[in-house]
Write an enzyme that holds these catalytic residues in place. Structure first.
Site, PDB file in Angstrom:
ATOM      1  N   GLU A  43       0.814  -1.218   0.000  1.00 22.86           N
ATOM      2  CA  GLU A  43       0.000   0.000   0.000  1.00 22.86           C
ATOM      3  C   GLU A  43       0.849   1.270   0.000  1.00 22.86           C
ATOM      4  OE1 GLU A  43      -3.604  -0.319   2.611  1.00 22.86           O
ATOM      5  OE2 GLU A  43      -2.567  -2.108   3.313  1.00 22.86           O
TER       6      GLU A  43
ATOM      7  N   SER B 265      -6.575  -2.197   1.731  1.00 23.56           N
ATOM      8  CA  SER B 265      -6.857  -1.472   0.483  1.00 23.56           C
ATOM      9  C   SER B 265      -7.374  -2.391  -0.618  1.00 23.56           C
ATOM     10  CB  SER B 265      -5.609  -0.720   0.001  1.00 23.56           C
ATOM     11  OG  SER B 265      -5.283   0.326   0.856  1.00 23.56           O
TER      12      SER B 265
ATOM     13  N   TYR C 213      -9.502   4.478  -4.718  1.00 22.85           N
ATOM     14  CA  TYR C 213      -8.551   5.583  -4.634  1.00 22.85           C
ATOM     15  C   TYR C 213      -8.472   6.492  -5.863  1.00 22.85           C
ATOM     16  CZ  TYR C 213      -6.891   3.173  -0.502  1.00 22.85           C
ATOM     17  OH  TYR C 213      -6.815   2.582   0.732  1.00 22.85           O
TER      18      TYR C 213
ATOM     19  N   ARG D  63     -10.909   3.020  11.555  1.00 25.24           N
ATOM     20  CA  ARG D  63     -12.113   2.979  10.726  1.00 25.24           C
ATOM     21  C   ARG D  63     -12.628   1.547  10.738  1.00 25.24           C
ATOM     22  NH1 ARG D  63     -10.459   3.094   5.463  1.00 25.24           N
ATOM     23  NH2 ARG D  63     -11.466   1.082   5.089  1.00 25.24           N
TER      24      ARG D  63
ATOM     25  N   ASP E 115     -15.257  -1.226   9.244  1.00 27.92           N
ATOM     26  CA  ASP E 115     -16.030  -1.491   8.029  1.00 27.92           C
ATOM     27  C   ASP E 115     -17.135  -2.512   8.280  1.00 27.92           C
ATOM     28  OD1 ASP E 115     -14.301   0.229   6.775  1.00 27.92           O
ATOM     29  OD2 ASP E 115     -13.083  -1.347   5.861  1.00 27.92           O
TER      30      ASP E 115
ATOM     31  N   GLU F  28     -13.934  -5.633   9.030  1.00 30.73           N
ATOM     32  CA  GLU F  28     -12.553  -5.440   9.470  1.00 30.73           C
ATOM     33  C   GLU F  28     -12.404  -4.072  10.110  1.00 30.73           C
ATOM     34  OE1 GLU F  28      -9.597  -4.315   6.298  1.00 30.73           O
ATOM     35  OE2 GLU F  28     -11.160  -5.138   4.988  1.00 30.73           O
TER      36      GLU F  28
ATOM     37  N   ASN G 173      -9.482  -0.830  10.371  1.00 29.31           N
ATOM     38  CA  ASN G 173      -8.256  -0.235   9.850  1.00 29.31           C
ATOM     39  C   ASN G 173      -7.710   0.695  10.919  1.00 29.31           C
ATOM     40  OD1 ASN G 173      -8.242  -0.886   6.696  1.00 29.31           O
ATOM     41  ND2 ASN G 173     -10.347  -0.513   7.352  1.00 29.31           N
TER      42      ASN G 173
ATOM     43  N   GLY H 199      -6.727   5.459   5.556  1.00 30.78           N
ATOM     44  CA  GLY H 199      -6.281   6.388   4.525  1.00 30.78           C
ATOM     45  C   GLY H 199      -6.667   7.825   4.834  1.00 30.78           C
TER      46      GLY H 199
END
Length: 328
Positions: A23, A155, A225, A264, A266, A280, A282, A286
């Protein structure tokens, strides 16, 4: 607070970005955004790429704290956090244990299940030794379609959707390239949601929910992205009761892992009955122009610059793990 006050509060700040993970490209974009934001607030911030410089230089150049804008392995998985603790440098985000667990989708799901938190059913497959007979049994147990994931990547790297039995071998081979094990996961059909969480322990709070509507429902690396075709709805169009329920689950999921600072979480919201399922977490999300944490913060009337300052303010070695953390 004035620029002078922030410079005095934080001292010399390193923004860690780039790194050696798959990433790297995204991390460079995140880090550049964070660096510019902190500098605009008067913070004495400097970019630092661990792929090109030794961490020992952080000590030699007398950095007082660092903002981790690295994603994936060697930045989000606890290894960097451990090195920074050895060096005595405060850093943003979760500590060693929570970072390591959060980077491992399998261990994350096991802990969430132990806390009675909802997550799709799953099977763990050995990347090198799973045979054709084992692969054929997976759809029988989890149903079709299903998802295969490299559990230590992010990602959307190393992820495949399996529509039929004939797809299993090729999808498995793709995911196995990235990891020692492959996570086979029940597919939840519905709406894709994400919830940023800021703070730590009992002070952790959820920001507005973001709903992601990608072309053909394919929220892959390109659509995440680089595409302008993906739609983001924030706050997500959900009724108040469901919104509060999902945000509560996000905070519980965050605290169950001992996460701190920011993250974050999800979800998939099952279309059949509006039941949320955790996918999951994070722990170093990002911060690019397409990223979801800044989008959610904006809906909460927190500017990108102020968000970066708030995250940086949470960098404190003495709070890893948070001393006021209580398991949910």
């Amino acid at each position: 607070m004035s620029a002078t006050d922030l410079k005095k509060e934080f001292g010399k700040v390193g923004v860690l970005y780039g790194g050696r993970s798959a990433e790297r490209e995204v991390s460079l974009m995140s880090g550049q955004g964070v660096l510019k934001a902190l500098q605009s607030k008067g913070v004495d911030a400097h970019g630092f790429d661990p792929a090109e410089r030794s961490l020992a230089e952080l000590v030699a150049e007398k950095f007082d704290r660092v903002f981790i804008a690295l994603h994936g392995r060697y930045g989000e998985d606890g290894t960097l956090q451990g090195a920074l603790e050895q060096l005595g440098i405060p850093y943003t985000g979760s500590g060693v244990m929570a970072s390591s667990i959060g980077m491992d989708k399998v261990m994350t799901k096991r802990i969430w299940l132990s806390h009675s938190l909802p997550t799709p059913r799953f099977i763990v497959l050995d990347s090198k030794n799973a045979n054709n007979e084992e692969l054929r049994k997976v759809p029988d147990e989890l149903g079709l379609p299903l998802m295969l994931k490299a559990p230590h990547e992010g990602s959307t790297i190393g992820i495949s959707k399996v529509a039929g039995y004939s797809d299993m071998q090729e999808a498995f081979a793709h995911c196995a390239k990235y990891d020692d094990v492959v996570l086979a996961e029940e597919f939840v059909s519905g709406r894709e949601l994400t919830v940023p969480v800021l703070g730590k322990g009992r002070n952790a709070r959820a920001l507005p929910i973001v709903e992601i509507r990608a072309p053909q429902g394919n929220y892959d690396y390109q659509n995440k992205y680089f595409s302008d075709d993906t739609q983001y709805l924030c706050p997500a169009p959900l009724d108040e009761e469901l919104t509060k329920r999902i945000q509560s689950i996000a905070v519980r999921a965050f605290n169950a892992l001992g996460s701190a600072g920011w993250a974050r979480v999800d979800f998939m919201l099952r279309a059949a009955d509006n039941e949320p399922f955790l996918l999951e977490i994070n722990t170093s999300p990002g911060m690019t122009g397409h990223s979801l944490v800044p989008m959610s913060a904006k809906a909460a009337r927190i500017s990108y610059e102020d968000l970066c300052v708030e995250i940086l303010r949470c960098a404190d070695l003495e709070l890893k793990p948070s001393k006021d953390w209580h398991p949910t």
